[in-house]
Write a protein that holds these residues in place. Structure first.
Motif, PDB file in Angstrom:
ATOM      1  N   GLU A  75       7.605  54.794  78.292  1.00  0.00           N
ATOM      2  CA  GLU A  75       8.448  55.155  79.045  1.00  0.00           C
ATOM      3  C   GLU A  75       7.922  54.995  80.345  1.00  0.00           C
ATOM      4  OE1 GLU A  75      10.798  58.429  78.089  1.00  0.00           O
ATOM      5  OE2 GLU A  75      11.361  57.398  76.039  1.00  0.00           O
ATOM      6  N   GLY A  76       8.787  54.672  81.658  1.00  0.00           N
ATOM      7  CA  GLY A  76       8.179  54.802  83.046  1.00  0.00           C
ATOM      8  C   GLY A  76       8.426  56.184  83.315  1.00  0.00           C
ATOM      9  N   PRO A  81      12.878  52.635  80.154  1.00  0.00           N
ATOM     10  CA  PRO A  81      11.967  51.738  79.377  1.00  0.00           C
ATOM     11  C   PRO A  81      11.050  50.871  80.199  1.00  0.00           C
ATOM     12  CG  PRO A  81      14.112  50.679  79.131  1.00  0.00           C
ATOM     13  CD  PRO A  81      14.332  52.177  79.843  1.00  0.00           C
ATOM     14  N   TYR A  82       9.639  51.032  80.199  1.00  0.00           N
ATOM     15  CA  TYR A  82       8.764  50.151  80.876  1.00  0.00           C
ATOM     16  C   TYR A  82       8.237  49.174  80.357  1.00  0.00           C
ATOM     17  CZ  TYR A  82       4.099  49.366  82.971  1.00  0.00           C
ATOM     18  OH  TYR A  82       3.068  48.909  83.320  1.00  0.00           O
ATOM     19  N   VAL A  93       7.480  43.532  79.581  1.00  0.00           N
ATOM     20  CA  VAL A  93       7.571  44.587  80.550  1.00  0.00           C
ATOM     21  C   VAL A  93       9.024  44.328  81.181  1.00  0.00           C
ATOM     22  CG1 VAL A  93       4.985  44.691  81.177  1.00  0.00           C
ATOM     23  CG2 VAL A  93       6.423  42.976  82.041  1.00  0.00           C
ATOM     24  N   ASN A  94       9.427  45.546  81.732  1.00  0.00           N
ATOM     25  CA  ASN A  94      10.819  45.694  82.203  1.00  0.00           C
ATOM     26  C   ASN A  94      10.816  45.563  83.769  1.00  0.00           C
ATOM     27  OD1 ASN A  94      13.346  46.126  82.960  1.00  0.00           O
ATOM     28  ND2 ASN A  94      13.358  48.283  82.457  1.00  0.00           N
ATOM     29  N   ARG A  95      11.332  44.350  84.299  1.00  0.00           N
ATOM     30  CA  ARG A  95      11.277  44.253  85.800  1.00  0.00           C
ATOM     31  C   ARG A  95      12.431  45.083  86.413  1.00  0.00           C
ATOM     32  NH1 ARG A  95      10.745  37.744  85.933  1.00  0.00           N
ATOM     33  NH2 ARG A  95      12.372  38.008  84.275  1.00  0.00           N
ATOM     34  N   ASN A  96      13.085  45.868  85.710  1.00  0.00           N
ATOM     35  CA  ASN A  96      14.046  46.826  86.188  1.00  0.00           C
ATOM     36  C   ASN A  96      13.503  48.209  86.262  1.00  0.00           C
ATOM     37  OD1 ASN A  96      15.849  45.124  87.220  1.00  0.00           O
ATOM     38  ND2 ASN A  96      17.179  44.932  85.366  1.00  0.00           N
ATOM     39  N   SER A  97      12.336  48.375  86.021  1.00  0.00           N
ATOM     40  CA  SER A  97      11.509  49.617  85.975  1.00  0.00           C
ATOM     41  C   SER A  97      10.709  49.749  87.070  1.00  0.00           C
ATOM     42  CB  SER A  97      10.618  49.815  84.538  1.00  0.00           C
ATOM     43  OG  SER A  97       9.692  50.752  84.687  1.00  0.00           O
ATOM     44  N   ASN A 119      18.693  52.045  91.470  1.00  0.00           N
ATOM     45  CA  ASN A 119      19.469  52.079  89.971  1.00  0.00           C
ATOM     46  C   ASN A 119      18.472  52.155  88.868  1.00  0.00           C
ATOM     47  OD1 ASN A 119      21.367  51.668  88.279  1.00  0.00           O
ATOM     48  ND2 ASN A 119      21.495  49.546  88.517  1.00  0.00           N
ATOM     49  N   PRO A 120      17.721  53.468  88.580  1.00  0.00           N
ATOM     50  CA  PRO A 120      17.031  53.482  87.648  1.00  0.00           C
ATOM     51  C   PRO A 120      17.401  53.512  86.503  1.00  0.00           C
ATOM     52  CG  PRO A 120      17.532  55.546  88.653  1.00  0.00           C
ATOM     53  CD  PRO A 120      18.173  54.436  89.438  1.00  0.00           C
ATOM     54  N   SER A 121      18.494  53.390  86.004  1.00  0.00           N
ATOM     55  CA  SER A 121      18.907  53.354  84.768  1.00  0.00           C
ATOM     56  C   SER A 121      19.792  52.047  84.486  1.00  0.00           C
ATOM     57  CB  SER A 121      20.325  54.271  84.499  1.00  0.00           C
ATOM     58  OG  SER A 121      21.382  54.176  85.450  1.00  0.00           O
ATOM     59  N   ALA A 122      19.434  50.781  85.263  1.00  0.00           N
ATOM     60  CA  ALA A 122      19.775  49.578  84.975  1.00  0.00           C
ATOM     61  C   ALA A 122      19.356  49.193  83.686  1.00  0.00           C
ATOM     62  CB  ALA A 122      19.147  48.524  86.048  1.00  0.00           C
ATOM     63  N   ALA A 123      19.959  48.178  83.048  1.00  0.00           N
ATOM     64  CA  ALA A 123      19.719  47.541  82.035  1.00  0.00           C
ATOM     65  C   ALA A 123      18.335  46.836  81.791  1.00  0.00           C
ATOM     66  CB  ALA A 123      20.900  46.469  81.210  1.00  0.00           C
ATOM     67  N   PRO A 124      17.436  46.759  81.067  1.00  0.00           N
ATOM     68  CA  PRO A 124      16.208  46.349  81.279  1.00  0.00           C
ATOM     69  C   PRO A 124      16.300  44.781  81.270  1.00  0.00           C
ATOM     70  CG  PRO A 124      16.252  47.611  79.265  1.00  0.00           C
ATOM     71  CD  PRO A 124      17.692  47.761  79.647  1.00  0.00           C
ATOM     72  N   ASP A 125      15.463  44.240  82.129  1.00  0.00           N
ATOM     73  CA  ASP A 125      15.028  42.930  82.404  1.00  0.00           C
ATOM     74  C   ASP A 125      13.684  42.448  81.685  1.00  0.00           C
ATOM     75  OD1 ASP A 125      15.020  40.353  82.996  1.00  0.00           O
ATOM     76  OD2 ASP A 125      14.572  40.769  85.193  1.00  0.00           O
TER      77      ASP A 125
END
Length: 230
Positions: A75-76, A81-82, A93-97, A119-125
């Motif tokens: 977790e970030g 999720p990081y 890795v999650n590019r939205n983290s 938007n820290p709660s965006a769906a993971p990329d």
């Protein structure tokens, strides 16, 4: 045939090159861990059976290896999720983290895109990195986030606890964490003699200049062919 000043300078060049190389060594290490600190992992909880976590280069990076047969999510800083190290070895890795960007630099100075920051709660990329089951990253929770001495250190010659740290994870969907402690250990073996090397470079340069000046003065009355001038 080389003139005497040139021969003198040529003799000094190896010493100058060695001094410059030694001086450059600590500057290069400035981009790595800080040897004055030690970040140590504590006892791993039972939930992390089959998972190993290690600190690399004093306090520089964390390494997680997953051989436990369950997916591990790191977790970030906003509990997003990081990174993911799956049971089959896939590392992503999650590019939205925000951690995806901040962890590129030891001191977290990378710019985080506004869309991610807001938007820290965006769906993971998810972006797949490799399939080794091994992931390394800078984690700012386990090292001192400045180049100076932590204020907890009152006496730099004494081993001192700086802080306890925790990195949250989920293993097979179950929340857990890796915990540890950051310690100040001070300079080991007196540190690198940067001042001595600087002095050596200065002395060598001064000697080279002196040789040139003296040789030119002595040779002022010489009547040498123009081809030997330099």
């Amino acid at each position: 045939m080389p003139s005497r000043p040139r021969r003198a300078l040529a003799a000094l060049l190896p010493a100058l090159a060695c001094a410059v190389a030694l001086l450059a060594a600590p500057l290069a290490s400035a981009h790595q861990g800080d040897p004055r600190y030690r970040s140590l992992v504590g006892e791993l909880p039972p939930a992390l059976d089959g998972v190993t976590v290690e600190i690399l280069n004093y306090d520089d990076r964390m390494e997680l290896v997953n051989r436990g047969g369950r997916d591990v999510v790191i977790e970030g800083y906003n509990r997003e999720p990081y990174a993911r190290v799956d049971a089959d070895g896939t590392v992503a890795v999650n590019r939205n983290s925000t951690a995806y960007y901040l962890n590129d630099d030891r001191y977290g100075q990378e710019e985080v895109p506004a869309a991610v920051r807001e938007n820290p709660s965006a769906a993971p990329d998810w972006q797949v990195r490799d399939r080794t089951g091994r992931f390394e990253w800078h984690d700012h929770r386990m090292h001192w986030m400045a180049r100076g001495v932590a204020p907890q250190v009152r006496d730099q010659s004494v081993r001192t606890k700086v802080f306890d740290w925790s990195v949250p994870l989920t293993v097979g969907g179950r929340a857990t964490a890796v915990t540890g402690t950051l310690w100040w250990v001070g300079e080991q073996g007196g540190g690198f003699p940067v001042a001595a090397i600087v002095a050596l470079v200065a002395v060598a340069l001064a000697a080279a200049v002196a040789v040139v000046v003296v040789r030119r003065r002595r040779g002022g009355g010489d009547r040498r062919p123009a081809g030997e001038a330099w």
